[in-house]
Design an enzyme around this catalytic site. Structure first.
Site, PDB file in Angstrom:
ATOM      1  CG  ASP A   1      -0.351   0.155   2.533  1.00 18.34           C
ATOM      2  OD1 ASP A   1       0.895   0.247   2.612  1.00 18.34           O
ATOM      3  OD2 ASP A   1      -1.093   0.208   3.530  1.00 18.34           O
TER       4      ASP A   1
ATOM      5  CB  THR B   1       1.913  -2.937  11.087  1.00 20.83           C
ATOM      6  OG1 THR B   1       0.722  -3.407  10.431  1.00 20.83           O
ATOM      7  CG2 THR B   1       1.652  -1.585  11.741  1.00 20.83           C
TER       8      THR B   1
ATOM      9  CG  HIS C   1       7.888 -28.721  10.698  1.00 19.55           C
ATOM     10  ND1 HIS C   1       7.566 -28.176  11.918  1.00 19.55           N
ATOM     11  CD2 HIS C   1       9.200 -29.059  10.759  1.00 19.55           C
ATOM     12  CE1 HIS C   1       8.648 -28.168  12.683  1.00 19.55           C
ATOM     13  NE2 HIS C   1       9.645 -28.701  12.011  1.00 19.55           N
TER      14      HIS C   1
ATOM     15  CG  HIS D   1       9.247 -24.828  12.179  1.00 19.99           C
ATOM     16  ND1 HIS D   1       9.266 -24.733  13.552  1.00 19.99           N
ATOM     17  CD2 HIS D   1      10.436 -25.393  11.831  1.00 19.99           C
ATOM     18  CE1 HIS D   1      10.411 -25.221  14.018  1.00 19.99           C
ATOM     19  NE2 HIS D   1      11.140 -25.618  12.982  1.00 19.99           N
TER      20      HIS D   1
ATOM     21  CB  CYS E   1       0.758  -2.600   4.900  1.00 19.59           C
ATOM     22  SG  CYS E   1       0.653  -3.773   6.264  1.00 19.59           S
TER      23      CYS E   1
HETATM   24  C1  RB5 Z   1      -2.102   2.524   6.494  1.00 21.77           C
HETATM   25  O1  RB5 Z   1      -2.110   3.726   7.209  1.00 21.77           O
HETATM   26  C2  RB5 Z   1      -1.901   1.371   7.470  1.00 21.77           C
HETATM   27  O2  RB5 Z   1      -3.047   1.158   8.206  1.00 21.77           O
HETATM   28  C3  RB5 Z   1      -1.490   0.128   6.716  1.00 21.77           C
HETATM   29  O3  RB5 Z   1      -0.344   0.379   5.972  1.00 21.77           O
HETATM   30  C4  RB5 Z   1      -1.169  -1.117   7.527  1.00 21.77           C
HETATM   31  O4  RB5 Z   1      -0.210  -0.831   8.511  1.00 21.77           O
HETATM   32  C5  RB5 Z   1      -2.281  -1.894   8.049  1.00 21.77           C
HETATM   33  O5  RB5 Z   1      -2.092  -2.967   8.652  1.00 21.77           O
END
Ligand code: RB5
Length: 152
Positions: A8, A67, A133, A98, A65
């Site tokens: 994203d 996180t 596994h 695994h 993304c």
């Molecule tokens: C975008 O702001 C953020 O929510 C997205 O990149 C991601 O971290 C969601 O899990």
């Protein structure tokens, strides 16, 4: 090996950095987008990469993304996907050995580019260990379509 990659807006810059490193390493890439830092919805790119993997067009997928969490949640909704959010080298190795993960997700807001590249390399080069596994991975896949009454 052919790899599908997508992000994203939050993961866009890291995607471009990883792409350069992968191309240097001779890895064939399918870039599912996004193509800039304009705000987009990460599930759209998770689905695009997941479909490239389950169709067999690509061997593995990489999703980025902010996180790595949303991408993993979304990709794991596609039948056949085992997506792992890995922010360290040990997780990158073990999700292959695994869990036979076929998609790696990364958090651009959490993982610096050099570490992210090392995680990607390990993810791509580590084979599944099989053996005990395999039985466990089979049990994961058997959960697909088993819709328990999940409280919302
Ligand atoms: C975008 O702001 C953020 O929510 C997205 O990149 C991601 O971290 C969601 O899990």
């Amino acid at each position: 090996m052919r790899v599908a990659i997508g992000s994203d807006h939050a993961g866009y810059l890291l995607k471009e950095t990883l792409k350069a490193g992968l191309i240097d390493a001779g890895v064939a890439l399918d870039d599912a987008g996004t193509t800039g830092d304009a705000s987009v919805d990460y599930p759209d790119y998770a689905e695009a990469v997941a479909r490239l993997v389950v169709s067999g067009a690509c061997d593995r997928g990489i999703l980025i993304c902010g996180t790595g969490i949303g991408m993993a949640m979304a990709a794991n909704k596609v039948d056949g996907i085992r997506a792992a959010a890995a922010g360290d080298l040990e997780s990158a190795r073990l999700c292959r050995e695994h869990n036979d993960a076929n998609v790696l997700t990364l958090g651009a807001r959490l993982t610096p580019p050099d570490l992210a590249m090392a995680i990607v390399r390990l993810f791509l080069e580590t084979p599944f260990a099989g053996g005990r596994h395999q039985r466990r991975v089979d049990k994961i896949m058997a959960l697909q379509g088993s819709h328990a009454d999940v409280p919302r």
